[in-house]
Motif scaffolding. Structure first.
Motif, PDB file in Angstrom:
ATOM      1  N   MET A  11       0.798  -1.021  -0.086  1.00 15.97           N
ATOM      2  CA  MET A  11      -0.102  -0.448   0.143  1.00 15.97           C
ATOM      3  C   MET A  11       0.461   0.843  -0.043  1.00 15.97           C
ATOM      4  O   MET A  11       0.648   2.156  -0.295  1.00 15.97           O
ATOM      5  N   GLU A  12       2.032   1.115   0.503  1.00  8.98           N
ATOM      6  CA  GLU A  12       2.843   2.559   0.985  1.00  8.98           C
ATOM      7  C   GLU A  12       4.251   1.691   0.573  1.00  8.98           C
ATOM      8  O   GLU A  12       4.783   0.441   1.205  1.00  8.98           O
ATOM      9  N   ILE A  13       5.105   3.037   0.774  1.00  8.61           N
ATOM     10  CA  ILE A  13       6.471   2.534   0.625  1.00  8.61           C
ATOM     11  C   ILE A  13       6.813   2.859   2.352  1.00  8.61           C
ATOM     12  O   ILE A  13       6.771   3.649   2.274  1.00  8.61           O
ATOM     13  N   PRO A  14       7.036   1.883   3.032  1.00  6.97           N
ATOM     14  CA  PRO A  14       7.555   2.746   4.445  1.00  6.97           C
ATOM     15  C   PRO A  14       8.840   2.796   4.578  1.00  6.97           C
ATOM     16  O   PRO A  14       9.706   2.932   3.805  1.00  6.97           O
ATOM     17  N   GLU A  15       9.305   3.446   5.477  1.00  6.85           N
ATOM     18  CA  GLU A  15      10.095   4.354   6.374  1.00  6.85           C
ATOM     19  C   GLU A  15      11.110   3.139   7.010  1.00  6.85           C
ATOM     20  O   GLU A  15      10.556   2.770   7.724  1.00  6.85           O
ATOM     21  N   ILE A  16      12.453   3.197   6.650  1.00  6.59           N
ATOM     22  CA  ILE A  16      13.337   2.549   7.372  1.00  6.59           C
ATOM     23  C   ILE A  16      13.023   3.167   9.046  1.00  6.59           C
ATOM     24  O   ILE A  16      13.805   4.568   9.639  1.00  6.59           O
ATOM     25  N   GLU A  17      13.500   2.239  10.274  1.00  4.79           N
ATOM     26  CA  GLU A  17      13.306   3.361  11.307  1.00  4.79           C
ATOM     27  C   GLU A  17      14.414   2.148  12.880  1.00  4.79           C
ATOM     28  O   GLU A  17      15.125   1.156  11.646  1.00  4.79           O
ATOM     29  N   ARG A  18      14.963   2.464  13.415  1.00  7.33           N
ATOM     30  CA  ARG A  18      16.106   1.885  14.643  1.00  7.33           C
ATOM     31  C   ARG A  18      15.377   1.549  15.608  1.00  7.33           C
ATOM     32  O   ARG A  18      14.638   1.793  16.166  1.00  7.33           O
ATOM     33  N   SER A  19      15.452   0.069  16.014  1.00 12.77           N
ATOM     34  CA  SER A  19      14.828  -0.245  16.908  1.00 12.77           C
ATOM     35  C   SER A  19      15.753   0.315  18.704  1.00 12.77           C
ATOM     36  O   SER A  19      16.869   0.447  17.879  1.00 12.77           O
ATOM     37  N   GLY A  22      19.419  -1.044  18.097  1.00 14.93           N
ATOM     38  CA  GLY A  22      20.334  -0.542  16.459  1.00 14.93           C
ATOM     39  C   GLY A  22      19.551  -1.063  15.519  1.00 14.93           C
ATOM     40  O   GLY A  22      20.415  -0.981  14.298  1.00 14.93           O
ATOM     41  N   TRP A  23      19.167  -1.678  15.681  1.00 10.81           N
ATOM     42  CA  TRP A  23      18.651  -2.809  14.143  1.00 10.81           C
ATOM     43  C   TRP A  23      17.739  -1.946  13.556  1.00 10.81           C
ATOM     44  O   TRP A  23      16.758  -1.444  14.052  1.00 10.81           O
ATOM     45  N   LYS A  24      17.741  -2.265  12.551  1.00 15.56           N
ATOM     46  CA  LYS A  24      16.793  -1.304  10.869  1.00 15.56           C
ATOM     47  C   LYS A  24      15.772  -2.761  11.195  1.00 15.56           C
ATOM     48  O   LYS A  24      15.246  -3.664  10.757  1.00 15.56           O
ATOM     49  N   ARG A  25      14.705  -1.742  10.683  1.00 17.18           N
ATOM     50  CA  ARG A  25      12.700  -2.505  11.113  1.00 17.18           C
ATOM     51  C   ARG A  25      12.283  -1.588  10.260  1.00 17.18           C
ATOM     52  O   ARG A  25      12.623   0.122   9.884  1.00 17.18           O
ATOM     53  N   CYS A  26      11.149  -1.901   9.629  1.00 17.49           N
ATOM     54  CA  CYS A  26       9.639  -1.204   9.163  1.00 17.49           C
ATOM     55  C   CYS A  26       8.699  -2.021   9.568  1.00 17.49           C
ATOM     56  O   CYS A  26       8.535  -2.829   9.483  1.00 17.49           O
ATOM     57  N   ASP A  27       7.558  -1.293   8.920  1.00 18.17           N
ATOM     58  CA  ASP A  27       6.315  -1.674   9.252  1.00 18.17           C
ATOM     59  C   ASP A  27       5.646  -1.959   7.732  1.00 18.17           C
ATOM     60  O   ASP A  27       5.376  -0.221   7.476  1.00 18.17           O
ATOM     61  N   LEU A  28       5.683  -2.186   7.299  1.00 18.69           N
ATOM     62  CA  LEU A  28       4.432  -3.054   5.945  1.00 18.69           C
ATOM     63  C   LEU A  28       2.956  -2.846   6.128  1.00 18.69           C
ATOM     64  O   LEU A  28       2.538  -3.947   6.332  1.00 18.69           O
ATOM     65  N   GLN A  51       5.755  -6.086  10.146  1.00 21.45           N
ATOM     66  CA  GLN A  51       7.011  -5.510  10.827  1.00 21.45           C
ATOM     67  C   GLN A  51       7.948  -6.463   9.969  1.00 21.45           C
ATOM     68  O   GLN A  51       8.155  -7.900  10.108  1.00 21.45           O
ATOM     69  N   LEU A  52       8.869  -6.025   9.472  1.00 20.96           N
ATOM     70  CA  LEU A  52      10.408  -6.330   8.565  1.00 20.96           C
ATOM     71  C   LEU A  52      11.686  -6.138   9.150  1.00 20.96           C
ATOM     72  O   LEU A  52      11.444  -4.936   9.331  1.00 20.96           O
ATOM     73  N   TRP A  53      12.191  -6.767   8.709  1.00 22.31           N
ATOM     74  CA  TRP A  53      13.734  -6.168  10.440  1.00 22.31           C
ATOM     75  C   TRP A  53      14.928  -6.804   9.071  1.00 22.31           C
ATOM     76  O   TRP A  53      14.610  -7.496   8.249  1.00 22.31           O
ATOM     77  N   ARG A  54      15.696  -6.319   9.701  1.00 21.39           N
ATOM     78  CA  ARG A  54      17.431  -6.217   9.053  1.00 21.39           C
ATOM     79  C   ARG A  54      16.227  -5.983   7.893  1.00 21.39           C
ATOM     80  O   ARG A  54      16.632  -4.888   7.155  1.00 21.39           O
ATOM     81  N   GLY A  55      17.830  -6.833   6.940  1.00 22.35           N
ATOM     82  CA  GLY A  55      18.021  -7.020   5.710  1.00 22.35           C
ATOM     83  C   GLY A  55      16.420  -6.937   4.766  1.00 22.35           C
ATOM     84  O   GLY A  55      16.439  -6.465   3.589  1.00 22.35           O
ATOM     85  N   ALA A  56      15.534  -7.230   5.446  1.00 23.47           N
ATOM     86  CA  ALA A  56      14.754  -7.720   4.292  1.00 23.47           C
ATOM     87  C   ALA A  56      13.760  -6.508   4.494  1.00 23.47           C
ATOM     88  O   ALA A  56      13.116  -6.153   3.647  1.00 23.47           O
ATOM     89  N   ALA A  57      13.757  -5.372   5.894  1.00 23.81           N
ATOM     90  CA  ALA A  57      13.249  -3.784   6.038  1.00 23.81           C
ATOM     91  C   ALA A  57      14.410  -3.496   4.764  1.00 23.81           C
ATOM     92  O   ALA A  57      13.581  -2.089   3.644  1.00 23.81           O
TER      93      ALA A  57
END
Length: 90
Positions: A11-19, A22-28, A51-57
């Motif tokens: 539906m939209e391309i999410p923004e990368i956030e940091r947990s 320090g891990w990268k994550r986003c909400d798809l 929620q997608l984490w690390r490389g998948a995000a």
């Protein structure tokens, strides 16, 4: 076994956030068609947030396209929130 598999449209391309660690994550946000018609014979859609984490995000943000199809395999996890001395599951 705690696994699910879902296929839907982005539906939209999410923004990368940091947990916090320090891990990268986003909400798809995926639009997923129900596998059965309603009383009028039409198929309805649900909005599912994954929620997608690390490389998948990182891969999604770099290559995903709005209205593009995405399949996701993952596990279900509840959020536990403590408020006023009580524990709640979201």
């Amino acid at each position: 076994m705690n696994q699910f598999f879902v296929i839907g449209k982005i539906m939209e391309i999410p923004e990368i956030e940091r947990s916090k660690n320090g891990w990268k994550r986003c909400d798809l946000n995926l639009q997923v068609q129900r596998p059965f018609p309603n009383a009028q014979g039409q198929y309805e859609f649900d909005q599912i947030v994954v929620q997608l984490w690390r490389g998948a995000a990182e891969t999604l943000v770099a290559t995903g396209q709005i209205d593009g199809w995405m399949s996701v395999r993952g596990r279900i996890q509840t959020n536990i929130v403590e408020k006023e001395g009580r524990t709640y599951h979201n």
